[in-house]
Write an enzyme that holds these catalytic residues in place. Sequence first.
Site, PDB file in Angstrom:
ATOM      1  N   CYS A 157      11.613 -17.450  -8.643  1.00  0.00           N
ATOM      2  CA  CYS A 157      10.990 -18.337  -9.635  1.00  0.00           C
ATOM      3  C   CYS A 157      10.442 -19.585  -8.942  1.00  0.00           C
ATOM      4  O   CYS A 157      11.189 -20.524  -8.659  1.00  0.00           O
ATOM      5  CB  CYS A 157      12.013 -18.713 -10.705  1.00  0.00           C
ATOM      6  N   CYS A 160      10.746 -22.831 -10.851  1.00  0.00           N
ATOM      7  CA  CYS A 160      12.113 -23.367 -10.852  1.00  0.00           C
ATOM      8  C   CYS A 160      12.464 -24.018  -9.516  1.00  0.00           C
ATOM      9  O   CYS A 160      13.052 -25.092  -9.469  1.00  0.00           O
ATOM     10  CB  CYS A 160      13.128 -22.255 -11.100  1.00  0.00           C
ATOM     11  N   ASP A 161      12.138 -23.348  -8.427  1.00  0.00           N
ATOM     12  CA  ASP A 161      12.679 -23.744  -7.123  1.00  0.00           C
ATOM     13  C   ASP A 161      11.654 -24.310  -6.139  1.00  0.00           C
ATOM     14  O   ASP A 161      12.030 -24.794  -5.076  1.00  0.00           O
ATOM     15  CB  ASP A 161      13.379 -22.533  -6.472  1.00  0.00           C
TER      16      ASP A 161
HETATM   17  P1  FAD Z   1      18.860 -14.898 -19.853  1.00  0.00           P
HETATM   18  O1  FAD Z   1      19.235 -16.206 -19.297  1.00  0.00           O
HETATM   19  O2  FAD Z   1      18.309 -13.860 -18.949  1.00  0.00           O
HETATM   20  O3  FAD Z   1      20.147 -14.308 -20.575  1.00  0.00           O
HETATM   21  C1  FAD Z   1      20.145 -12.996 -21.047  1.00  0.00           C
HETATM   22  C2  FAD Z   1      21.518 -12.724 -21.622  1.00  0.00           C
HETATM   23  O4  FAD Z   1      21.486 -11.456 -22.276  1.00  0.00           O
HETATM   24  C3  FAD Z   1      22.632 -12.658 -20.599  1.00  0.00           C
HETATM   25  O5  FAD Z   1      23.718 -13.401 -21.093  1.00  0.00           O
HETATM   26  C4  FAD Z   1      23.004 -11.183 -20.537  1.00  0.00           C
HETATM   27  O6  FAD Z   1      24.382 -10.984 -20.251  1.00  0.00           O
HETATM   28  C5  FAD Z   1      22.677 -10.764 -21.958  1.00  0.00           C
HETATM   29  N1  FAD Z   1      22.416  -9.341 -22.148  1.00  0.00           N
HETATM   30  C6  FAD Z   1      21.496  -8.539 -21.531  1.00  0.00           C
HETATM   31  N2  FAD Z   1      21.578  -7.299 -22.023  1.00  0.00           N
HETATM   32  C7  FAD Z   1      22.551  -7.314 -22.981  1.00  0.00           C
HETATM   33  C8  FAD Z   1      23.114  -6.337 -23.843  1.00  0.00           C
HETATM   34  N3  FAD Z   1      22.689  -5.065 -23.851  1.00  0.00           N
HETATM   35  N4  FAD Z   1      24.112  -6.719 -24.692  1.00  0.00           N
HETATM   36  C9  FAD Z   1      24.561  -8.001 -24.710  1.00  0.00           C
HETATM   37  N5  FAD Z   1      24.046  -8.967 -23.921  1.00  0.00           N
HETATM   38  C10 FAD Z   1      23.077  -8.613 -23.067  1.00  0.00           C
HETATM   39  N6  FAD Z   1      14.335 -21.812 -15.584  1.00  0.00           N
HETATM   40  C11 FAD Z   1      14.171 -23.150 -15.681  1.00  0.00           C
HETATM   41  O7  FAD Z   1      13.692 -23.631 -16.712  1.00  0.00           O
HETATM   42  N7  FAD Z   1      14.574 -23.987 -14.666  1.00  0.00           N
HETATM   43  C12 FAD Z   1      15.145 -23.531 -13.529  1.00  0.00           C
HETATM   44  O8  FAD Z   1      15.467 -24.305 -12.614  1.00  0.00           O
HETATM   45  C13 FAD Z   1      15.343 -22.116 -13.415  1.00  0.00           C
HETATM   46  N8  FAD Z   1      15.911 -21.605 -12.296  1.00  0.00           N
HETATM   47  C14 FAD Z   1      16.108 -20.262 -12.221  1.00  0.00           C
HETATM   48  C15 FAD Z   1      16.733 -19.745 -11.089  1.00  0.00           C
HETATM   49  C16 FAD Z   1      16.969 -18.401 -10.982  1.00  0.00           C
HETATM   50  C17 FAD Z   1      17.678 -17.870  -9.747  1.00  0.00           C
HETATM   51  C18 FAD Z   1      16.555 -17.514 -12.019  1.00  0.00           C
HETATM   52  C19 FAD Z   1      16.819 -16.019 -11.908  1.00  0.00           C
HETATM   53  C20 FAD Z   1      15.920 -18.012 -13.143  1.00  0.00           C
HETATM   54  C21 FAD Z   1      15.681 -19.381 -13.250  1.00  0.00           C
HETATM   55  N9  FAD Z   1      15.053 -19.925 -14.369  1.00  0.00           N
HETATM   56  C22 FAD Z   1      14.911 -21.278 -14.487  1.00  0.00           C
HETATM   57  C23 FAD Z   1      14.576 -19.087 -15.464  1.00  0.00           C
HETATM   58  C24 FAD Z   1      15.614 -19.113 -16.601  1.00  0.00           C
HETATM   59  O9  FAD Z   1      16.863 -18.792 -16.064  1.00  0.00           O
HETATM   60  C25 FAD Z   1      15.235 -18.126 -17.695  1.00  0.00           C
HETATM   61  O10 FAD Z   1      13.930 -18.402 -18.168  1.00  0.00           O
HETATM   62  C26 FAD Z   1      16.215 -18.235 -18.846  1.00  0.00           C
HETATM   63  O11 FAD Z   1      17.542 -18.041 -18.402  1.00  0.00           O
HETATM   64  C27 FAD Z   1      15.904 -17.191 -19.922  1.00  0.00           C
HETATM   65  O12 FAD Z   1      16.851 -17.331 -20.915  1.00  0.00           O
HETATM   66  P2  FAD Z   1      17.210 -16.166 -21.929  1.00  0.00           P
HETATM   67  O13 FAD Z   1      18.225 -16.733 -22.836  1.00  0.00           O
HETATM   68  O14 FAD Z   1      15.981 -15.601 -22.508  1.00  0.00           O
HETATM   69  O15 FAD Z   1      17.820 -14.985 -21.053  1.00  0.00           O
END
Ligand code: FAD
Length: 334
Positions: A157, A160-161
């Site tokens: 990302c 992000c980084d």
């Molecule tokens: P996610 O955070 O992906 O969470 C998905 C959830 O769904 C998880 O808890 C998982 O366990 C759950 N899940 C999946 N399948 C199932 C299932 N079948 N049943 C039950 N639960 C399930 N964004 C920023 O804004 N700033 C940053 O600095 C930043 N740094 C990042 C660094 C890294 C290494 C990464 C990988 C991403 C980064 N991001 C950052 C992006 C950010 O993390 C994502 O945009 C954000 O987390 C998305 O949120 P979400 O709630 O949609 O999903």
Amino acid sequence: MDIFKPMDLQSEDAGDKEKEIGNVEKVRCLIIGSGPAGYTAAIYAARANLNPVLYTGLEMGGQLTTTTEVENYPGYPDGVTGPVMMEEFKRQAERFGADIRFGIATSVDFSGKKHKVTIDDNILIEADTVIIATGATAKYLGLEAEAKYAGMGVSACATCDGFFYKGKDVAVVGGGDTAAEEATYLAGLCNKVYLIVRRNVLRASKVMQDRVMNTKNIEILWEHQAVDLFGENGVEGASLVRKKGTPEEENVRIRIDGFFLAIGHTPNSEVFRDYLETDQVGYIKTVPGTSKTNIPGVFAAGDIQDPHYRQAVTAAGSGCMAAIDAERYLADMG
Ligand code: FAD
Ligand code: NAP
């Protein structure tokens, strides 16, 4: 607005599941996923008295638990680590009574008015509304070095980084729009950006290609594949192979501080695909400007429905939208 095509909804094993499992728990609002979208939906749904039940999935706290510093989430002027931030999201949801449980949604049946979700193959939930917030997972090349240097020079990302590599040399792997966009973004921050492309063409759209070609500090390494990374206390360089598998094959080493993957994401929508319309990649489609899917009462929030922004703050924002959409849906149901 009707943006969805009619689907042939499956209901293969709903009855069987009920017989098999016995007790069915009824909930008003079920949230699947514990990233910024899921927890924000839980905060809003709990405050609206929807008594939300949230299943965390395997990765409790979502993608941010795999990173160190988060510096772009508003409200944390000094930055915060991903795990700490997500623990605070969780605490805030619990403070308003959200019921947060560990478990994975293993199958669903959205063919009826009540939405059936099976957790861990042995708990059956019947929900009036479901908020899907299961995120999207970045693809990696599968190199051992990617795991070794996770958080120490390897990232999926740039938004992000990228800031951590200001003035340094980095590489981006990929030839699509994301790679082009990330390379261009990094070029504005870094001294030099290598774009490592496995073929001799870019898949990215013409406009993005032009942008890459016209940026002086981006060098495209055509027909190169990354095979390893090296460095003492973090990434210091990458080993590449040019024209792999041909008589002209040669080994190339580049000196870099950051290695960014931009080879696509996999949305975690597999479980829902029999019922919910997705795009070609698997992102759940929502009615623009809302979190509504093609099934009334089923909403999607966060990265699972967002191929473009994929940020914590946008995920949290759409989690809020989903809880409000769920609340209004329930109010209309009476
Ligand atoms: P996610 O955070 O992906 O969470 C998905 C959830 O769904 C998880 O808890 C998982 O366990 C759950 N899940 C999946 N399948 C199932 C299932 N079948 N049943 C039950 N639960 C399930 N964004 C920023 O804004 N700033 C940053 O600095 C930043 N740094 C990042 C660094 C890294 C290494 C990464 C990988 C991403 C980064 N991001 C950052 C992006 C950010 O993390 C994502 O945009 C954000 O987390 C998305 O949120 P979400 O709630 O949609 O999903
Ligand atoms: P993508 O279009 O699938 O491109 C992935 C790129 O990664 C391709 O160039 C592919 O190479 C390369 N790749 C895949 N696996 C690889 C491997 N193992 N080693 C080396 N390279 C590998 O994915 P994306 O760029 O994330 O885009 C996804 C969708 O979002 C697309 O529809 C895109 O148009 C859209 N998008 C649009 C914008 C925008 O309009 N601003 C921005 C971002 C994304 P090959 O080409 O050789 O297959």
